[in-house]
Design a protein around this motif. Structure first.
Motif, PDB file in Angstrom:
ATOM      1  N   ARG A  84      10.706  -8.850 -15.037  1.00 52.59           N
ATOM      2  CA  ARG A  84      12.285  -8.610 -15.058  1.00 52.59           C
ATOM      3  C   ARG A  84      12.919  -9.409 -15.585  1.00 52.59           C
ATOM      4  N   SER A 118       7.598   5.595 -14.298  1.00 53.60           N
ATOM      5  CA  SER A 118       8.772   4.808 -14.640  1.00 53.60           C
ATOM      6  C   SER A 118       8.513   3.443 -13.770  1.00 53.60           C
ATOM      7  N   PRO A 121      13.719   0.785 -10.699  1.00 57.81           N
ATOM      8  CA  PRO A 121      15.209   0.588 -11.850  1.00 57.81           C
ATOM      9  C   PRO A 121      15.314  -0.630 -11.784  1.00 57.81           C
ATOM     10  N   ASN A 122      15.862  -1.420 -12.411  1.00 55.09           N
ATOM     11  CA  ASN A 122      15.729  -2.989 -12.226  1.00 55.09           C
ATOM     12  C   ASN A 122      16.720  -3.198 -11.651  1.00 55.09           C
ATOM     13  N   ASP A 123      17.988  -2.625 -10.477  1.00 53.57           N
ATOM     14  CA  ASP A 123      19.214  -2.070  -9.823  1.00 53.57           C
ATOM     15  C   ASP A 123      17.979  -2.471  -8.416  1.00 53.57           C
TER      16      ASP A 123
END
Length: 250
Positions: A84, A118, A121-123
């Motif tokens: 990421r 998926s 998530p990045n957060d």
């Protein structure tokens, strides 16, 4: 001994939740946390695949957001195949199990897995302490969610025989670790003041800037006293800035 929690972030299939619970119980883990499961909870499909793991002690808590799911968690590993672009400590399942085991007695750890399609998530990755990756064949990277959970649980099981190992004296001398919910409040306090100072510019880069700030701060292994001290410093700076504005107006 406080075994790690397993967090499934936005899991889709009840069958995978049940299979994950089964392998957790196989290796002595019982704390399963679900963040916004797609098909809700309870889920009959999970019961079928669990082989009785829920009756055998696996507990399930369901949360509407990740910060709530991380309440009381002192150290967090995120399972991801992508790094990421955020600086993190990286290792495999054995490294994650070692790190979690070293923290026994210093608060609970957690291992977090993303949705089947998926991933995380990045957060969610940004607030983790460690990125856990598996050495899968690059030509066939597809790994079932429950299988991914099993790889870590098997590594944890190897360490259960060493449960009498104690935390090193150096770590024992540190203050009480800060739980994850207190860290979230510190992040939000810091970010609110940065926003008031006009730090987040341009606006479209705000989420990434916040993720990078949190990723940098999380590496400090904060104690509760350090969090209180840092929040006091933020407050003092904010008050000082306000006083300066008053002086200029005068």
């Amino acid at each position: 001994m406080s075994n790690p929690a397993i967090i499934l972030h936005s899991p889709q299939l009840g069958e995978n939740i049940g299979a994950a619970a089964r392998v957790m119980r196989n290796f002595g883990l019982t704390d399963l946390r679900l963040v916004t499961p797609r098909d809700g909870w309870p889920n009959p499909a999970a019961d079928t695949m669990s082989a009785g793991a829920f009756e055998a002690g696996v507990t399930v808590q369901v949360f509407e957001n990740l910060p709530d799911a991380l309440e009381g968690i002192m150290w967090l590993a995120a399972a991801t195949a992508r790094l990421r672009g955020i600086e993190k400590r990286v290792g495999d399942a054995a490294d994650a199990a070692d790190a979690a085991f070293e923290r026994l007695g210093a608060g609970q750890s957690a291992i977090m897995f993303g949705a089947e399609k998926s991933g995380l998530p990045n957060d969610a990755v940004a607030v983790s302490d460690f990125l856990m990756t598996y050495p899968v064949d690059p030509d066939f990277k597809s790994l079932n969610l429950a299988q991914a959970v099993c790889v870590f649980c098997a590594e944890w099981g190897k360490r259960r025989e060493d449960a009498d190992r104690v935390i090193s004296q150096d770590k024992a001398k540190l203050g009480e670790p800060a739980p994850r919910d207190e860290l979230y409040r510190m992040f939000e306090h810091f970010e609110d003041e940065l926003a008031r100072a006009g730090y987040f510019f341009p606006p479209e880069k705000t989420p990434l800037m916040k993720d990078n700030l949190r990723a940098a701060l999380i590496r400090a292994d904060w104690t509760r006293q350090e969090v209180q001290t840092f929040r006091g410093a933020i407050k003092a700076l904010a008050l000082g800035r306000g006083k300066a504005r008053v002086d200029r107006d005068d």
